[in-house]
Motif scaffolding. Structure first.
Motif, mmCIF file in Angstrom:
data_model
loop_
_atom_site.group_PDB
_atom_site.id
_atom_site.type_symbol
_atom_site.label_atom_id
_atom_site.label_comp_id
_atom_site.label_asym_id
_atom_site.label_seq_id
_atom_site.Cartn_x
_atom_site.Cartn_y
_atom_site.Cartn_z
ATOM 1 N N MET A 1 10.080 3.829 7.739
ATOM 2 C CA MET A 1 9.719 5.205 7.984
ATOM 3 C C MET A 1 9.294 5.836 6.655
ATOM 4 S SD MET A 1 11.957 8.363 9.549
ATOM 5 C CE MET A 1 12.555 7.339 10.833
ATOM 6 N N LEU A 2 8.174 6.555 6.712
ATOM 7 C CA LEU A 2 7.681 7.272 5.536
ATOM 8 C C LEU A 2 7.779 8.763 5.781
ATOM 9 C CD1 LEU A 2 4.397 5.265 4.798
ATOM 10 C CD2 LEU A 2 6.574 5.069 3.601
ATOM 11 N N LYS A 3 8.109 9.482 4.727
ATOM 12 C CA LYS A 3 8.133 10.939 4.797
ATOM 13 C C LYS A 3 7.202 11.468 3.723
ATOM 14 C CE LYS A 3 12.817 11.425 6.585
ATOM 15 N NZ LYS A 3 12.616 12.247 7.747
ATOM 16 N N GLY A 4 6.580 12.616 4.008
ATOM 17 C CA GLY A 4 5.680 13.205 3.044
ATOM 18 C C GLY A 4 5.624 14.704 3.196
ATOM 19 N N SER A 5 4.940 15.338 2.257
ATOM 20 C CA SER A 5 4.816 16.795 2.292
ATOM 21 C C SER A 5 3.640 17.254 1.451
ATOM 22 C CB SER A 5 6.104 17.444 1.763
ATOM 23 O OG SER A 5 6.284 17.126 0.400
ATOM 24 N N HIS A 20 -1.297 1.274 8.887
ATOM 25 C CA HIS A 20 -2.157 0.147 8.570
ATOM 26 C C HIS A 20 -3.441 0.626 7.907
ATOM 27 C CE1 HIS A 20 -3.572 1.472 12.526
ATOM 28 N NE2 HIS A 20 -4.733 0.959 12.186
ATOM 29 N N ASP A 21 -4.204 -0.322 7.411
ATOM 30 C CA ASP A 21 -5.523 -0.117 6.828
ATOM 31 C C ASP A 21 -5.553 0.936 5.719
ATOM 32 O OD1 ASP A 21 -8.194 -0.749 6.525
ATOM 33 O OD2 ASP A 21 -8.868 0.684 8.033
ATOM 34 N N PRO A 22 -4.695 0.816 4.701
ATOM 35 C CA PRO A 22 -4.772 1.766 3.599
ATOM 36 C C PRO A 22 -6.113 1.612 2.876
ATOM 37 C CG PRO A 22 -3.293 -0.036 3.044
ATOM 38 C CD PRO A 22 -3.693 -0.220 4.474
ATOM 39 N N ALA A 23 -6.838 2.707 2.763
ATOM 40 C CA ALA A 23 -8.189 2.650 2.209
ATOM 41 C C ALA A 23 -8.477 3.868 1.353
ATOM 42 C CB ALA A 23 -9.213 2.562 3.343
ATOM 43 N N ALA A 41 -3.778 6.077 4.915
ATOM 44 C CA ALA A 41 -3.472 4.986 5.844
ATOM 45 C C ALA A 41 -3.506 5.568 7.247
ATOM 46 C CB ALA A 41 -2.111 4.374 5.543
ATOM 47 N N ILE A 42 -3.598 4.689 8.232
ATOM 48 C CA ILE A 42 -3.749 5.093 9.626
ATOM 49 C C ILE A 42 -2.469 4.785 10.392
ATOM 50 C CG2 ILE A 42 -5.067 4.705 11.745
ATOM 51 C CD1 ILE A 42 -7.357 3.669 9.912
ATOM 52 N N ALA A 88 -2.471 11.263 4.036
ATOM 53 C CA ALA A 88 -2.720 11.077 2.612
ATOM 54 C C ALA A 88 -1.610 10.264 1.973
ATOM 55 C CB ALA A 88 -2.834 12.434 1.922
ATOM 56 N N LEU A 89 -1.973 9.167 1.350
ATOM 57 C CA LEU A 89 -0.985 8.332 0.677
ATOM 58 C C LEU A 89 -0.360 9.059 -0.505
ATOM 59 C CD1 LEU A 89 -2.764 4.876 0.856
ATOM 60 C CD2 LEU A 89 -0.736 5.616 2.124
ATOM 61 N N GLY A 90 -1.121 9.914 -1.158
ATOM 62 C CA GLY A 90 -0.603 10.663 -2.294
ATOM 63 C C GLY A 90 0.418 11.714 -1.914
ATOM 64 N N ALA A 91 0.525 12.049 -0.636
ATOM 65 C CA ALA A 91 1.487 13.052 -0.173
ATOM 66 C C ALA A 91 2.808 12.435 0.263
ATOM 67 C CB ALA A 91 0.882 13.853 0.982
ATOM 68 N N VAL A 92 2.887 11.109 0.258
ATOM 69 C CA VAL A 92 4.127 10.430 0.656
ATOM 70 C C VAL A 92 5.167 10.623 -0.441
ATOM 71 C CG1 VAL A 92 5.172 8.175 1.141
ATOM 72 C CG2 VAL A 92 2.942 8.754 2.107
ATOM 73 N N ASP A 93 6.375 10.974 -0.021
ATOM 74 C CA ASP A 93 7.484 11.148 -0.953
ATOM 75 C C ASP A 93 8.090 9.786 -1.246
ATOM 76 O OD1 ASP A 93 7.118 13.932 -0.787
ATOM 77 O OD2 ASP A 93 8.453 14.066 0.947
ATOM 78 N N GLY A 94 7.921 9.289 -2.450
ATOM 79 C CA GLY A 94 8.452 7.986 -2.826
ATOM 80 C C GLY A 94 7.439 6.882 -2.608
ATOM 81 N N PRO A 95 7.861 5.644 -2.761
ATOM 82 C CA PRO A 95 6.964 4.497 -2.611
ATOM 83 C C PRO A 95 6.439 4.367 -1.177
ATOM 84 C CG PRO A 95 9.019 3.846 -3.690
ATOM 85 C CD PRO A 95 9.211 5.236 -3.188
ATOM 86 N N THR A 96 5.208 3.887 -1.054
ATOM 87 C CA THR A 96 4.608 3.676 0.268
ATOM 88 C C THR A 96 4.792 2.244 0.752
ATOM 89 O OG1 THR A 96 2.458 2.992 -0.605
ATOM 90 C CG2 THR A 96 2.800 5.368 -0.218
ATOM 91 N N GLY A 97 4.939 1.310 -0.173
ATOM 92 C CA GLY A 97 5.007 -0.097 0.196
ATOM 93 C C GLY A 97 3.648 -0.665 0.568
ATOM 94 N N MET A 98 2.574 0.081 0.269
ATOM 95 C CA MET A 98 1.225 -0.366 0.628
ATOM 96 C C MET A 98 0.365 -0.503 -0.621
ATOM 97 S SD MET A 98 0.392 1.842 4.049
ATOM 98 C CE MET A 98 1.380 3.289 3.724
#
Length: 125
Positions: A1-5, A20-23, A41-42, A88-98
């Protein structure tokens, strides 16, 4: 589970599914919206929970973009009727693992940076 803000914290999201499909998108709309490139990512639309006052901008007949009306953070992109949501991957709090799998719309990229030749690139999506 990912959380972001967003930057101010008014808009939060939780990704409950498997993204999936981080681009990285280099199209002119994404560059104008983000100030550089859009990395996302989608996930299925029903596998992301969004809380807060998201403002949606219909950038074209095909897509809308979601952002925080207070701080302006660009958070979401959604193809109309796709059933998916890009976050947005940059809005994820902490590591994305992607790790970015590809660069899209590279023919529209800015002239002030280069994309390493070793990274997968597509002129269009």
């Amino acid at each position: 589970m990912l959380k972001g803000s967003c930057l101010c914290g008014d808009v939060t999201f939780t990704v409950t599914g498997t993204p999936h499909d981080p681009a990285a998108c280099h199209c002119s709309q994404c560059r104008k919206m983000s100030g550089h490139i859009w990395a996302a990512a989608i996930v299925a639309e029903d596998e992301i929970e969004i809380a807060g006052p998201v403002r949606w901008y219909h950038a074209s007949e095909k897509a809308r973009r979601g952002f925080c009306p207070r701080c302006g953070s660009s958070l979401f992109w959604q193809g109309i009727g796709s059933g998916n949501m890009d976050f947005a991957l940059g809005a994820v709090d902490g590591p994305t693992g992607m790790h970015l799998a590809r660069h899209i719309f590279v023919e529209s990229k800015g002239d002030y940076y280069d994309i390493p030749a070793s990274e997968p690139q597509q002129e269009e999506e």
